[in-house]
Design a protein around this motif. Structure first.
Motif, short mmCIF file in Angstrom:
data_model
loop_
_atom_site.label_atom_id
_atom_site.label_comp_id
_atom_site.label_asym_id
_atom_site.label_seq_id
_atom_site.Cartn_x
_atom_site.Cartn_y
_atom_site.Cartn_z
N ALA A 99 0.84 -1.21 0.00
CA ALA A 99 0.00 0.00 0.00
C ALA A 99 0.87 1.25 0.00
CB ALA A 99 -0.93 -0.01 1.22
N GLY A 100 1.97 1.22 0.78
CA GLY A 100 2.87 2.37 0.79
C GLY A 100 3.49 2.62 -0.57
N ALA A 101 3.92 1.54 -1.23
CA ALA A 101 4.51 1.69 -2.56
C ALA A 101 3.48 2.22 -3.55
CB ALA A 101 5.06 0.35 -3.04
N VAL A 102 2.24 1.74 -3.46
CA VAL A 102 1.19 2.18 -4.38
C VAL A 102 0.86 3.66 -4.15
CG1 VAL A 102 -1.23 1.91 -5.00
CG2 VAL A 102 0.21 -0.10 -4.71
N LEU A 116 10.87 10.93 -2.81
CA LEU A 116 9.73 10.04 -3.07
C LEU A 116 10.12 8.90 -4.01
CD1 LEU A 116 6.62 12.40 -3.44
CD2 LEU A 116 7.11 10.76 -1.62
N VAL A 117 10.95 9.20 -5.01
CA VAL A 117 11.39 8.15 -5.93
C VAL A 117 12.17 7.08 -5.18
CG1 VAL A 117 12.88 7.64 -7.90
CG2 VAL A 117 11.39 9.63 -7.97
N CYS A 118 13.08 7.49 -4.30
CA CYS A 118 13.87 6.54 -3.52
C CYS A 118 12.98 5.70 -2.60
CB CYS A 118 14.93 7.27 -2.70
SG CYS A 118 16.24 8.04 -3.70
N ALA A 119 12.04 6.37 -1.91
CA ALA A 119 11.13 5.64 -1.02
C ALA A 119 10.28 4.64 -1.80
CB ALA A 119 10.23 6.62 -0.28
N PHE A 120 9.86 5.03 -2.99
CA PHE A 120 9.05 4.16 -3.83
C PHE A 120 9.80 2.88 -4.17
CE2 PHE A 120 8.19 2.91 -8.29
CZ PHE A 120 6.87 2.49 -8.15
N PHE A 121 11.05 3.00 -4.59
CA PHE A 121 11.80 1.81 -4.99
C PHE A 121 12.19 0.96 -3.79
CE2 PHE A 121 12.34 4.08 -9.01
CZ PHE A 121 12.17 3.03 -9.91
#
Length: 489
Positions: free
Chosen positions: A195-198, A213-218
């Protein structure tokens, strides 16, 4: 000299045809080798056409990377043993997913940096290498359309999950991770990570592009791939491999749209569609729904106390086993991963040929998930030269076991375990199996008294009509060949 775009598009079209026709030829063992060659030429043509794009930059670096990758793949492909083929497939599939994720990361980081510079200094463009794009080189980044941005984020998510999940699958198949990792609340943790990634992905897709945000996403996407694969049991690895194969294909197709590269889109769609179909077939073979495959804890024990197995394992000598099969009318040979480990397929086929020369009707029974990847046993038998018309799928061979005089099981375990039909507490309960127990006599070639990949006892080995021929698969098959030749001599 720049090549006309029409010629490049024509090359992509021909490459797409070769991909599709190659995949079609892979549907039959007789034409599979040619299909692989066709698809390989298609990929070569697509790579060459891409290098000829008018605005392509850094051609030297790209060619160097291709040469390094091809050399490494050629070297490892020729050295890898057939027993290690499943983990090599898992590793290479993970590399494909990782490449798609890397493209997404490059595009997202480039556009995040470009957006930051435009906000701070709206009348300037970022300088190289901050605004490097993998397809068009170091130039000011053209804004992505909302659709391209959304697909880029989605491809990066799927590719990251496929990459980290495939690495775990590789480690399990290699024996580096030899057990399932389960902890209380695991499904909730997995759901929260996904859910966090989405959520972050949606933020990125709607234009909130920042490096943080990009780093957290990956990080979250890669973590979800790890968490989703760690609890998977070894018996479900064929499903996992085909699932991540589909993921990689989808990720490549989405990133191909971002780069406006037709070859990537078509190749990714073909791989994604084929992988999805294969996943459905594997799930059916394991008697699991796709939802259970995606969100369930693979290989988990259903619950309750396992049924006790009565009786004892009864050994048999190679001479007696050879006599039993030499004077049989029908013999069915059931290969499994143990045959691959022992590299016994050639000796097994030699033994089968001796039986056939005596007038015995011999067939090979293949379970869809025997081995460590889809089609593993078919590849081994084809390598040994077994004719395709002697290799029979589970649905077709099961009705023949009651009229089979002897079933020879060599290296197979979980796929012939009757508890899949009788014990609701078993982790393989409900999985369709080869009905070897229905044969009049069963001979099991096995190295020792250990359990199979699922880690459970096999009731077949204790059945009244089963006899155990202990020893290495190749040595045991060699003894059977020698004893049969003695009878013929």
């Amino acid at each position: 000299m720049a090549w006309p775009q029409t010629l490049i598009d024509a090359c992509y079209f021909i490459a797409a045809l070769l991909f599709i026709l190659g995949l079609k030829r892979m549907s039959s063992p007789r034409t599979a080798r040619g299909g692989i060659v066709w698809a390989g030429f298609g990929m070569l043509l697509a790579v060459v056409a891409t290098l000829l794009l008018p605005d392509m930059q850094n051609r030297g670096l790209i060619v160097a990377a291709v040469l390094i990758g091809v050399s490494a793949a050629w070297w490892s492909g020729r050295r890898v043993a057939m027993t290690a083929m499943p983990q090599m497939v898992a590793l290479y599939n993970g590399m494909g997913g990782g490449a798609a994720a890397a493209i997404g990361a490059s595009e997202l980081v480039s556009h995040a940096q470009d957006l930051a510079v435009r906000v701070v200094a709206p009348n300037t463009f970022p300088l190289m290498p901050e605004s490097w794009s993998p397809l068009h080189g170091a130039t000011a980044v053209a804004p992505l359309s909302p659709v391209a941005l959304a697909l880029g984020v989605l491809g990066a998510l799927i590719g990251s999950v496929s990459f980290s999940g495939s690495l775990i699958a590789f480690a399990k198949l290699q024996g580096w991770l030899d057990r399932r990792f389960v902890f209380p609340g695991q499904q909730i943790v997995n759901l929260l990570v996904l859910a966090g990634a989405v959520v972050i992905g949606v933020m990125l897709a709607t234009g909130h592009l920042t490096i943080a945000l990009v780093c957290a996403f990956f990080v979250l996407a890669l973590l979800f791939g790890l968490l989703m694969t760690l609890p998977i049991g070894g018996a479900d690895m064929p499903v996992v491999i085909s699932l991540y194969n589909a993921f990689t294909g989808l990720a490549v197709a989405f990133e191909g749209y971002v780069l406006q590269n037709e070859a990537m889109i078509i190749a990714g769609m073909v791989v994604g569609a084929a992988g999805t179909l294969l996943t459905q077939l594997m799930a059916k073979a394991m008697n699991r729904s796709i939802g259970n495959v995606l969100f369930g804890s693979f290989g988990a024990v259903v619950g309750g106390e396992a049924q006790a197995i009565s009786g004892s394992q009864k050994p048999i000598e190679a001479a007696d086993a050879a006599v039993m099969m030499a004077y049989a009318e029908r013999v069915v040979i059931v290969p499994g991963y143990g045959m691959a480990v022992a590299q016994a397929q050639h000796k097994v086929w030699e033994f089968a040929q001796l039986l056939i020369s005596r007038g015995v009707k011999v067939k090979f029974a293949i379970h869809p998930v025997a081995g460590r990847m889809p089609g593993h046993m078919n590849v081994l038998l084809a390598e040994a030269g077994v004719p395709y018309d002697l290799i029979v799928d589970m649905e077709d061979i099961n009705p023949e076991f009651p009229v089979t005089d002897v079933a020879l099981v060599i290296g197979a375990n979980d796929v012939v375990n009757p508890v899949a039909k009788t014990d609701p507490a078993s982790p393989i309960y409900g999985m369709p199996i080869l009905d070897v127990a229905d044969a009049k006599q069963v001979i099991v070639v096995k190295r020792g008294k250990g359990t199979g990949f699922a880690g459970i006892e096999n009731a077949l080995f204790y059945a009244d009509n089963a006899r155990m021929l202990y020893g290495d698969g190749q040595a045991a098959a060699g003894q059977l060949v020698a004893e049969l030749k003695t009878l013929d001599g």
